[in-house]
Motif scaffolding. Structure first.
Motif, PDB file in Angstrom:
ATOM      1  N   LEU A 179      -2.353   7.364   3.349  1.00 15.13           N
ATOM      2  CA  LEU A 179      -3.712   7.598   4.489  1.00 15.13           C
ATOM      3  C   LEU A 179      -4.776   6.698   3.798  1.00 15.13           C
ATOM      4  O   LEU A 179      -5.396   6.004   4.728  1.00 15.13           O
ATOM      5  N   CYS A 180      -4.835   6.258   2.744  1.00 12.72           N
ATOM      6  CA  CYS A 180      -5.962   5.090   2.323  1.00 12.72           C
ATOM      7  C   CYS A 180      -5.526   3.762   3.055  1.00 12.72           C
ATOM      8  O   CYS A 180      -6.343   3.264   3.629  1.00 12.72           O
ATOM      9  N   GLY A 181      -4.173   3.667   2.707  1.00 11.25           N
ATOM     10  CA  GLY A 181      -3.752   2.056   3.400  1.00 11.25           C
ATOM     11  C   GLY A 181      -3.912   2.215   4.970  1.00 11.25           C
ATOM     12  O   GLY A 181      -4.265   1.062   5.370  1.00 11.25           O
ATOM     13  N   VAL A 182      -3.451   3.223   5.578  1.00 12.21           N
ATOM     14  CA  VAL A 182      -3.678   3.038   7.091  1.00 12.21           C
ATOM     15  C   VAL A 182      -5.031   3.181   7.264  1.00 12.21           C
ATOM     16  O   VAL A 182      -5.498   2.593   8.591  1.00 12.21           O
ATOM     17  N   HIS A 183      -5.952   3.826   6.892  1.00 11.58           N
ATOM     18  CA  HIS A 183      -7.437   3.847   7.099  1.00 11.58           C
ATOM     19  C   HIS A 183      -7.912   2.604   6.932  1.00 11.58           C
ATOM     20  O   HIS A 183      -9.031   2.338   7.773  1.00 11.58           O
ATOM     21  N   ILE A 184      -7.611   1.843   5.751  1.00 12.19           N
ATOM     22  CA  ILE A 184      -8.389   0.590   5.769  1.00 12.19           C
ATOM     23  C   ILE A 184      -7.738  -0.160   6.905  1.00 12.19           C
ATOM     24  O   ILE A 184      -8.583  -1.088   7.402  1.00 12.19           O
TER      25      ILE A 184
END
Lengths: 298, 298
Positions: B179-184
């Motif tokens: 989630l963190c990587g996709v959101h960035i």
């Protein structure tokens, strides 16, 4: 030269409370909608009703278009004759979600008649429409924006002048939908991986909602992904359409959007599997079709 | 039978304050780190230091591994001899971010010796480590978790027992990184489309941060995407690694993760363009390389 009389076209779930908020701010509002009960509700709230879009627009200082899409906006303006019926230097508020290119084209046609075009899509949903707390993203010349401001302030409390060209408001709304659609699909993808490992979905979303992995959509849509019969806030097919607009905007601007494209595929597949009318959280059904839980899992 | 003495391996930016929080809760903590000054700092804080991982572990009730990755954890446990030096029914806390399959394999080897394995990766960063407010995602048997609880509570205030199998904690951490990587990457993609249309990036992130399009990462990383020389909170190459772990977990579980895969490509490209050591917000440089602003734009 300020706006006093407003024709309001499209008295739906969002449009009706927006029109009523204009009435409360002492604008003279004449509404039109295909549904008689919607027109009557506006009259009951202190507004006026007309039998056609053209009749509503006749002599008005402004025309608010809160219709479904750009095609309906064109139909009202150019086919139903609302544009030519307006006062000579009237302002047209294009508030429906339109592709940026469409908003530009409509603006060019409106401005050719000497009138103002205020490209002003909204976000904030029905609650924002009722509370006059909408976010409004405006692309318009400085002059058109200054004239429009009191009208916009009556409907939203976060009014942003994002650019001087019509189409730029639509672009920001498009970017908003890009993020919303990708965030919903990302939450579904995360759930899909966790379920495969036997992690409880409700616990997963509780943990993720309190960490750097959180998004507004994860908190809102995540819990509904766990329901077999999720209440419908907004449908899968709305994101089939809106991410389609995002990708069309990317094509026009020659801009690669790999995450939006991948997310669109998942909404498309979910619709193709027969879930287009379900709540948009049900994009998770496309992930479950791809990544079924092992049969021997609890 | 409760845990009183703890060997703590890895006194880095996160590990040092975590070890100190254990000291504050009256555990007898013996630390090891390659850097002498890190060992000395723990002694100054009331702990003890050893000259090797094995020496720290000798006779201890627990071993906390806050090392860089699974390879280092294996090295400490199996090559440096820390595992066999521990008390016979000691608990091993695997707190580094590891692929779920690696955490399972390490657990099997530890449990074969009669000891407990607590798969317990963390999120919350340096601030969470200092304030003992980490989120800790635990995969462990009921018995191992009960024994581990006082130790975990000394380091985090959001301790979740996500499953009874080691590897399930690592899975939840993996999902967190997905989630963190996709959101960035999504924030960078959104900025890329907006910039192409001449929208101001700071204004865009202000609007998106107050709407349904918001994410924790958009608010945190978005503003840093607009800086030529963004301060480094966490590097592009960390997400090259972590999204790699996400995709490896997907491969092991035979789970398709289209958004994570697309996001990984953008972090990889950013690293390949020479930006691997920059702040992870600079994944936007890969988007800018793809979608350069038109030369005639302001």
């Amino acid at each position: 030269m300020s706006i006093k009389s407003i024709a309001f076209i499209g008295l739906g779930a969002m449009g009706a409370p927006m029109a009523e908020n204009l009435v409360k701010r002492q604008f003279r509002v004449t509404g039109f909608d295909m549904r008689q009960e919607a027109r009557q509700a506006l009259v009951n709230a202190g507004g006026h009703a007309a039998d056609s879009a053209k009749a509503a627009a006749t002599g008005a200082d402004a025309l608010v278009l809160m219709v479904v899409n750009a095609a309906q906006a064109r139909s009202v303006l150019f086919e139903a004759g609302a544009l030519e019926a307006l006062a000579p230097s009237a302002s047209v508020f294009l508030m429906a979600t339109c592709p940026p290119g469409e908003a530009e084209a409509i603006a060019a046609a409106v401005e050719k008649t000497g009138r103002h075009l205020v490209d002003a899509p909204v976000s904030g949903g029905i609650a924002g429409a009722r509370g006059a707390t909408l976010t409004i993203m405006v692309g318009a010349t400085q002059e058109s924006f200054a004239l429009a401001r009191p009208v916009l302030d009556a409907m939203g409390d976060k009014v942003f002048h994002v650019g001087f060209k019509p189409g730029q408001g639509a672009t920001v709304k498009t970017v908003n939908q890009l993020l919303c659609g990708v965030h919903i699909a990302a939450a579904a993808e995360a759930l899909s991986l966790a379920e495969k490992a036997g992690i409880d979905g409700a616990l997963l979303f509780e943990i993720m909602g309190g960490s750097a992995a959180s998004s507004w959509m994860l908190k809102d849509r995540g819990p509904r992904m766990l329901l077999d019969d999720a209440p419908i806030a907004s449908a899968v097919d709305i994101f089939v359409k809106d991410l389609g607009i995002v990708l069309d905007a990317g094509r026009s601007a020659k801009t690669a959007l790999p995450l939006a494209a991948a997310a669109h595929q998942m909404f498309l597949a979910s619709s193709g599997l027969g879930h287009g009318a379900r709540d948009d959280s049900q994009v998770v059904r496309a992930y479950r079709a791809l990544n079924a839980k092992p049969a021997n899992d609890p």
